[in-house]
Design a protein around this motif. Sequence first.
Motif, PDB file in Angstrom:
ATOM      1  N   UNK A 153       0.832  -1.203   0.000  1.00  0.00           N
ATOM      2  CA  UNK A 153       0.000   0.000   0.000  1.00  0.00           C
ATOM      3  C   UNK A 153       0.869   1.257   0.000  1.00  0.00           C
ATOM      4  N   UNK A 154       1.904   1.264   0.811  1.00  0.00           N
ATOM      5  CA  UNK A 154       2.828   2.406   0.870  1.00  0.00           C
ATOM      6  C   UNK A 154       3.514   2.610  -0.480  1.00  0.00           C
ATOM      7  N   UNK A 155       3.935   1.499  -1.102  1.00  0.00           N
ATOM      8  CA  UNK A 155       4.655   1.610  -2.375  1.00  0.00           C
ATOM      9  C   UNK A 155       3.719   2.056  -3.501  1.00  0.00           C
ATOM     10  N   UNK A 156       2.469   1.587  -3.478  1.00  0.00           N
ATOM     11  CA  UNK A 156       1.493   2.072  -4.458  1.00  0.00           C
ATOM     12  C   UNK A 156       1.378   3.593  -4.377  1.00  0.00           C
ATOM     13  N   UNK A 187      10.507   0.543 -11.923  1.00  0.00           N
ATOM     14  CA  UNK A 187      10.940  -0.853 -11.893  1.00  0.00           C
ATOM     15  C   UNK A 187      11.415  -1.264 -10.495  1.00  0.00           C
ATOM     16  N   UNK A 188      12.043  -0.331  -9.781  1.00  0.00           N
ATOM     17  CA  UNK A 188      12.457  -0.632  -8.402  1.00  0.00           C
ATOM     18  C   UNK A 188      11.222  -0.839  -7.517  1.00  0.00           C
ATOM     19  N   UNK A 189      10.249   0.067  -7.659  1.00  0.00           N
ATOM     20  CA  UNK A 189       9.015  -0.056  -6.875  1.00  0.00           C
ATOM     21  C   UNK A 189       8.237  -1.308  -7.273  1.00  0.00           C
ATOM     22  N   UNK A 190       8.205  -1.591  -8.578  1.00  0.00           N
ATOM     23  CA  UNK A 190       7.541  -2.792  -9.078  1.00  0.00           C
ATOM     24  C   UNK A 190       8.159  -4.048  -8.475  1.00  0.00           C
ATOM     25  N   UNK A 191       9.483  -4.111  -8.464  1.00  0.00           N
ATOM     26  CA  UNK A 191      10.165  -5.265  -7.901  1.00  0.00           C
ATOM     27  C   UNK A 191       9.890  -5.438  -6.421  1.00  0.00           C
ATOM     28  N   UNK A 192       9.815  -4.315  -5.690  1.00  0.00           N
ATOM     29  CA  UNK A 192       9.543  -4.375  -4.255  1.00  0.00           C
ATOM     30  C   UNK A 192       8.130  -4.877  -3.979  1.00  0.00           C
ATOM     31  N   UNK A 193       7.159  -4.369  -4.745  1.00  0.00           N
ATOM     32  CA  UNK A 193       5.773  -4.840  -4.595  1.00  0.00           C
ATOM     33  C   UNK A 193       5.688  -6.343  -4.856  1.00  0.00           C
ATOM     34  N   UNK A 194       6.322  -6.791  -5.925  1.00  0.00           N
ATOM     35  CA  UNK A 194       6.260  -8.213  -6.291  1.00  0.00           C
ATOM     36  C   UNK A 194       6.968  -9.079  -5.251  1.00  0.00           C
ATOM     37  N   UNK A 195       8.045  -8.561  -4.662  1.00  0.00           N
ATOM     38  CA  UNK A 195       8.746  -9.291  -3.602  1.00  0.00           C
ATOM     39  C   UNK A 195       7.790  -9.575  -2.444  1.00  0.00           C
ATOM     40  N   UNK A 196       7.083  -8.554  -1.988  1.00  0.00           N
ATOM     41  CA  UNK A 196       6.156  -8.746  -0.866  1.00  0.00           C
ATOM     42  C   UNK A 196       4.908  -9.510  -1.287  1.00  0.00           C
ATOM     43  N   UNK A 197       4.540  -9.399  -2.563  1.00  0.00           N
ATOM     44  CA  UNK A 197       3.425 -10.203  -3.058  1.00  0.00           C
ATOM     45  C   UNK A 197       3.789 -11.686  -3.049  1.00  0.00           C
ATOM     46  N   UNK A 198       5.088 -11.978  -3.184  1.00  0.00           N
ATOM     47  CA  UNK A 198       5.552 -13.362  -3.094  1.00  0.00           C
ATOM     48  C   UNK A 198       5.309 -13.981  -1.733  1.00  0.00           C
ATOM     49  N   UNK A 199       5.110 -13.155  -0.702  1.00  0.00           N
ATOM     50  CA  UNK A 199       4.747 -13.657   0.620  1.00  0.00           C
ATOM     51  C   UNK A 199       3.268 -14.035   0.698  1.00  0.00           C
ATOM     52  N   UNK A 200       2.457 -13.371  -0.113  1.00  0.00           N
ATOM     53  CA  UNK A 200       1.004 -13.420   0.080  1.00  0.00           C
ATOM     54  C   UNK A 200       0.374 -14.771  -0.237  1.00  0.00           C
ATOM     55  N   UNK A 201       0.639 -15.301  -1.448  1.00  0.00           N
ATOM     56  CA  UNK A 201      -0.059 -16.523  -1.858  1.00  0.00           C
ATOM     57  C   UNK A 201       0.210 -17.727  -0.963  1.00  0.00           C
ATOM     58  N   UNK A 202       1.492 -18.056  -0.643  1.00  0.00           N
ATOM     59  CA  UNK A 202       1.719 -19.193   0.265  1.00  0.00           C
ATOM     60  C   UNK A 202       1.077 -18.981   1.633  1.00  0.00           C
ATOM     61  N   UNK A 203       1.141 -17.756   2.145  1.00  0.00           N
ATOM     62  CA  UNK A 203       0.581 -17.466   3.465  1.00  0.00           C
ATOM     63  C   UNK A 203      -0.940 -17.574   3.451  1.00  0.00           C
ATOM     64  N   UNK A 204      -1.555 -17.034   2.397  1.00  0.00           N
ATOM     65  CA  UNK A 204      -3.015 -17.076   2.298  1.00  0.00           C
ATOM     66  C   UNK A 204      -3.510 -18.518   2.152  1.00  0.00           C
ATOM     67  N   UNK A 205      -2.844 -19.304   1.303  1.00  0.00           N
ATOM     68  CA  UNK A 205      -3.257 -20.700   1.112  1.00  0.00           C
ATOM     69  C   UNK A 205      -3.021 -21.539   2.359  1.00  0.00           C
ATOM     70  N   UNK A 206      -1.955 -21.234   3.097  1.00  0.00           N
ATOM     71  CA  UNK A 206      -1.679 -21.970   4.334  1.00  0.00           C
ATOM     72  C   UNK A 206      -2.669 -21.601   5.439  1.00  0.00           C
ATOM     73  N   UNK A 207      -3.271 -20.416   5.326  1.00  0.00           N
ATOM     74  CA  UNK A 207      -4.224 -19.954   6.335  1.00  0.00           C
ATOM     75  C   UNK A 207      -5.588 -20.644   6.206  1.00  0.00           C
ATOM     76  N   UNK A 208      -5.906 -21.131   5.010  1.00  0.00           N
ATOM     77  CA  UNK A 208      -7.234 -21.706   4.765  1.00  0.00           C
ATOM     78  C   UNK A 208      -7.565 -22.848   5.733  1.00  0.00           C
TER      79      UNK A 208
END
Length: 419
Positions: free
Chosen positions: A91-94, A114-135
Amino acid sequence: MGKGKTENGGDYLSLSFYYLLVSQSSTKLAYTLYSMTIITFIYQTTQSATLASAVTIVSVVSQLIGGSTVPLIMQKYALKSILLISQIVQLIIYSFIVVALLTIPSPVNYILLFILLGTISFFDGWSNPSRNALIPAIVSKEKLVDANSILSTTSQSLQLLGWSIGGIVIVYLGHEKAILITIVLLLVSLLSLFLLKAKAAKDKKNRKGRLETLKEGWILVFKHPKLSTINKMDMIELFGGSIWIGAVTLVFVQEALGQDEKWWGYINSAYYAGTILGGLLVWRLSQLVNQHLVFFILLGSVGVSILIVIYSVVSLPMIALILVILMGPLYQVRDIAQSTFIQNSIDKEDLGKYLAAKATINQVVFSLSVFIIGVLVDLVNVRFVYLFSGLLLFFSSIYGYFKLLKKHDSYSNESSKFL
């Protein structure tokens, strides 16, 4: 709460699951709109397809790096906390991106983007495994198929919606306002996460070293008695799955079907429509699917492989369209049954580590397959590529049959009922 029942005790999905659903839905829409905005902004201002395609490359590489660090993060924080941290940072990077688009001149703008894009994608890489593990932490075992089918169907619907209306939003509102909409969507997601209630995992007294923690997920991927077979099937199927990327489908539409870009759009829409229908079908048959997960994994793989082989030889556009729609339910039944099988086969404490390692492998395999399939399209022809992909999926199904239904005694009853 968190046990597949509402506060009133009814046999329904928990309220926390619906908060997770709203969070995922908002995030998916935000990420789709944001990706389209950055790609179109860079292409319109530079007229460079290479720079525009670099957005995808930077995103994938950054997600890979981010996903590989997930086991270490899970060692320190609860799953809900990881999701909150990930989305607050995004949210901050957006917000920085809006400022960059409005105030910073080119070419510094592109470097910063591109730097901001890479940072967003880095933290997005945390989201899917965490969300699926939370189910599994907020849904009962009996309701996992229901939950997975609802999440999958919603995700496919929003992807179809996002890519359909994203361009219209950008054209009429502009890039800055489009990013502002993504910020609003992410705020909705954050609010939903705050409302979500999940039991925190028990603190482990004997914390493991960083290297050992990173290795745990990879060991589960390759050595787990049940899931190693699923992973090998996935790798085979992903290798052929890149036939559905835009460039390859466009070549098939033009060279094999003899149609223009309009039919390319029809084929893409038909695929999403089929997956949405498939998700609804699995939801209606959730009890049956839940009882025979391995059978439905193999049924989906075999069915898709047969349809792709037929698709590779057709010349009539309408027949191709129907085949793609029919593939959707088979893809969905395989994916939903597979997700539920994984969630049932592994401890909740290890699920996130496993999913993070699996996501990393899948991204690497898919990236390699995109390159190899592209070379094959240029060297041979596009029909051969689809035929090759269909045969790969069929081989994966045969491998899964002998490893899952024949080898393991625990599935012998399932085998005798259906095969």
